[in-house]
Design an enzyme around this catalytic site. Structure first.
Site, PDB file in Angstrom:
ATOM      1  N   SER A   1       0.867  -1.174   0.000  1.00  0.00           N
ATOM      2  CA  SER A   1       0.000   0.000   0.000  1.00  0.00           C
ATOM      3  C   SER A   1       0.905   1.225   0.000  1.00  0.00           C
ATOM      4  O   SER A   1       1.782   1.341   0.865  1.00  0.00           O
ATOM      5  CB  SER A   1      -0.883  -0.016   1.248  1.00  0.00           C
ATOM      6  OG  SER A   1      -1.894   0.945   1.136  1.00  0.00           O
ATOM      7  N   GLU A   2       0.725   2.134  -0.972  1.00  0.00           N
ATOM      8  CA  GLU A   2       1.733   3.174  -1.174  1.00  0.00           C
ATOM      9  C   GLU A   2       1.802   4.193  -0.034  1.00  0.00           C
ATOM     10  O   GLU A   2       2.719   5.004   0.014  1.00  0.00           O
ATOM     11  CB  GLU A   2       1.546   3.871  -2.527  1.00  0.00           C
ATOM     12  CG  GLU A   2       0.257   4.627  -2.720  1.00  0.00           C
ATOM     13  CD  GLU A   2      -0.768   3.819  -3.490  1.00  0.00           C
ATOM     14  OE1 GLU A   2      -0.745   2.568  -3.385  1.00  0.00           O
ATOM     15  OE2 GLU A   2      -1.602   4.434  -4.181  1.00  0.00           O
ATOM     16  N   ASN A   3       0.836   4.168   0.885  1.00  0.00           N
ATOM     17  CA  ASN A   3       0.953   5.049   2.047  1.00  0.00           C
ATOM     18  C   ASN A   3       1.874   4.473   3.121  1.00  0.00           C
ATOM     19  O   ASN A   3       2.011   5.076   4.182  1.00  0.00           O
ATOM     20  CB  ASN A   3      -0.430   5.371   2.625  1.00  0.00           C
ATOM     21  CG  ASN A   3      -1.217   4.130   2.978  1.00  0.00           C
ATOM     22  OD1 ASN A   3      -1.207   3.148   2.242  1.00  0.00           O
ATOM     23  ND2 ASN A   3      -1.898   4.156   4.101  1.00  0.00           N
TER      24      ASN A   3
ATOM     25  N   SER B   1       8.349   4.259   0.496  1.00  0.00           N
ATOM     26  CA  SER B   1       7.360   3.520  -0.274  1.00  0.00           C
ATOM     27  C   SER B   1       7.540   3.753  -1.775  1.00  0.00           C
ATOM     28  O   SER B   1       7.499   2.819  -2.575  1.00  0.00           O
ATOM     29  CB  SER B   1       5.954   3.959   0.147  1.00  0.00           C
ATOM     30  OG  SER B   1       4.992   3.276  -0.598  1.00  0.00           O
TER      31      SER B   1
END
Lengths: 264, 225
Positions: free
Chosen positions: B51-53, B93
């Protein structure tokens, strides 16, 4: 050791004002992803400080009645530098009526610009956005991927001695866009724990943009849930070393959830 | 019969491999997590969702009592972290994403061009919400798969000679899974090749409803979903 812990978010903002960096037209970084890991009380104190014409660097713009949405409502923001702003009706109104300027950055480019700014790197090349409107008016340069320029040189014609890849697209130079580092007057960040020196520890995905922002502003204010004695944070687990932080304020955040989803 | 949203997700899930690190976009791509296939040992394949967060190892949605506002995915939904998961900053990330450390991403699109360009973030004149992490994902992930409706609501092909909308990325799409067919980029020829058609859909129908030039050779099998 002089403690960096202050009694309120208002007091923290007052420190930034006293240092002459928080004023009309200032650039302010605000941590968080959506409403996760945002410095709720510092944002309210920023609104109440009355400063105007702010440039806000933040991945998102909050919702109408929470987070940065509060400063949009009072029209204190002149410009946003963000990657996604989908959840805010007032934002949409100001954007469409051109009352608010917005600079969209790809999320990874935004994160890296902040990291670079804090690390003293004025600019860097990234493949993100090459050949799109993001690259308009920016220098674009053809280079090999770092993984293909083994031995150092990634710019063709400058002593490239690496091996060619096997995939059809590999081994060929690709376009990279020059992006600049970002640095702000003030950064408002949210962490989980801090000590009086300003060492910060973040929690789960509330970390997001906060650690980079804590390195990239003249004055860095941190809102935290717990202040512990100096010496109790394991040095191996400190995410932001204390020298980056100017003031710490302990609050009890609401931590509003945007989309509660549970197992069926 | 064109493929349903769930069938699109099932077909996309067939691109997963044991041990893959994968980023799923919002919408149909999110459904792919429900269809992770069995690996060689008959167990569910070990696929790690990023998840890019700032999370590698997304787990299932939480029980009501374990909802945590500090733990969300990129769609801002409350989630859990699986065993072995790790948290990191947004810059870490996207270093992971741009640096080629993600095996595959699946995302939606408004238009895909015949050479593999994608447009999925803005329509001029309308409210622009921003590109989020999409430009970084298409630029950095090793294999980029698009799931989308083949045609727009008014019947126009979304697979076009050149995108008319502002691009998200150039020459970056490896596969398109639409409700009518599966197209795979032939990197030598620089065009998509028709590799599967939806059940009940003919090759002629796909050609008629595709504005882009595509490679069609030999027998084209039916999508197995």
């Amino acid at each position: 050791m002089r403690t960096k812990v202050v009694n309120s978010a208002v007091e923290a903002l007052a420190l930034a004002k006293a240092r002459g960096v928080l004023k009309d037209g200032a650039t302010v970084m605000v941590g968080g992803f959506g409403l996760c890991g945002i410095p709720e009380h510092l944002i309210v104190a920023l609104r109440d400080s009355g400063v105007k014409r702010l440039t806000c660097i933040s991945n998102n713009a909050g919702v109408d009645d929470f987070g940065l949405g509060l400063l949009l409502k009072t029209r204190q923001i002149a410009k946003m530098i963000s990657s996604y702003v989908g959840e805010n009706a007032e934002f949409e109104r100001q954007f469409l009526s051109k009352e608010l300027e917005i600079e969209f950055n790809p999320q990874g480019t935004l994160a890296e610009r902040i990291r670079a700014g804090g690390a003293g790197i004025p600019a860097f090349y990234t493949a993100t956005g090459a050949g799109t409107v993001i690259a308009d008016d920016k220098e674009t340069r053809a280079m090999l991927r770092p993984s293909e320029g083994i031995g150092g040189a990634t710019i063709p014609g400058r002593g490239f001695g690496g091996r060619s890849g096997t995939a059809p697209q590999s081994g060929q130079p690709r376009d990279y866009v020059l992006e600049t580092g970002l640095y702000a007057d003030v950064a408002l960040v949210k962490a989980w724990k801090a000590d009086a020196f300003g060492n910060l520890v973040y929690r789960m995905t509330a970390r997001n943009f906060n650690p980079m922002m804590a390195t990239a502003a003249s004055v860095v204010l941190a809102e935290v849930e717990e202040v512990v004695e100096v010496g109790t944070l394991d040095p191996d687990t400190v995410h932001t070393p204390g020298n980056y932080v100017d003031a710490v304020v302990k609050t009890t955040p609401e931590k509003r959830i945007e989309q509660k989803t549970v197992r069926k | 019969m064109p493929l349903s949203r769930d069938q699109l997700a099932m077909r996309a899930a067939k691109e997963l491999r044991d041990g893959y690190i994968v980023n799923l976009g919002i919408g149909i791509p999110t459904l792919v997590a429900n269809h992770i296939p069995a690996g060689a040992d008959g167990q569910k394949m070990d696929v790690w969702l990023q998840s890019e967060n700032g999370l590698l190892g997304i787990g299932p949605f939480p029980e009501e009592s374990r909802v945590d506002p500090d733990l969300i995915n990129a769609g801002k939904q409350t989630i859990t972290a699986r065993k072995g998961a790790s948290f990191f900053s947004s810059s870490d990330s996207f270093a992971m994403i741009r640096g080629g450390h993600i095996d595959m991403c699946i995302l939606g699109a408004m238009e895909v061009s015949e050479k593999g360009d994608i447009a999925n973030w803005m329509i001029p004149g309308k409210m622009v919400k921003g590109m989020g992490g999409a430009m970084d994902l298409v630029a950095g992930v090793k294999k980029v798969v698009v799931t989308m409706e083949h045609c727009s609501k008014d019947g126009k092909s979304k697979i076009v000679p050149e995108c008319s909308l502002p691009l998200t990325g150039r020459r970056c799409i490896d596969m398109v899974i639409s409700d009518l067919c599966v197209l795979k980029m032939d990197h030598d020829k620089g065009l998509f090749r028709l590799i599967e058609v939806a059940p009940g859909v003919t090759v002629e129908e796909v050609k008629a409803r595709t504005a882009a030039k595509i490679i069609v050779e030999g027998d084209v099998p039916v999508v197995g979903v």
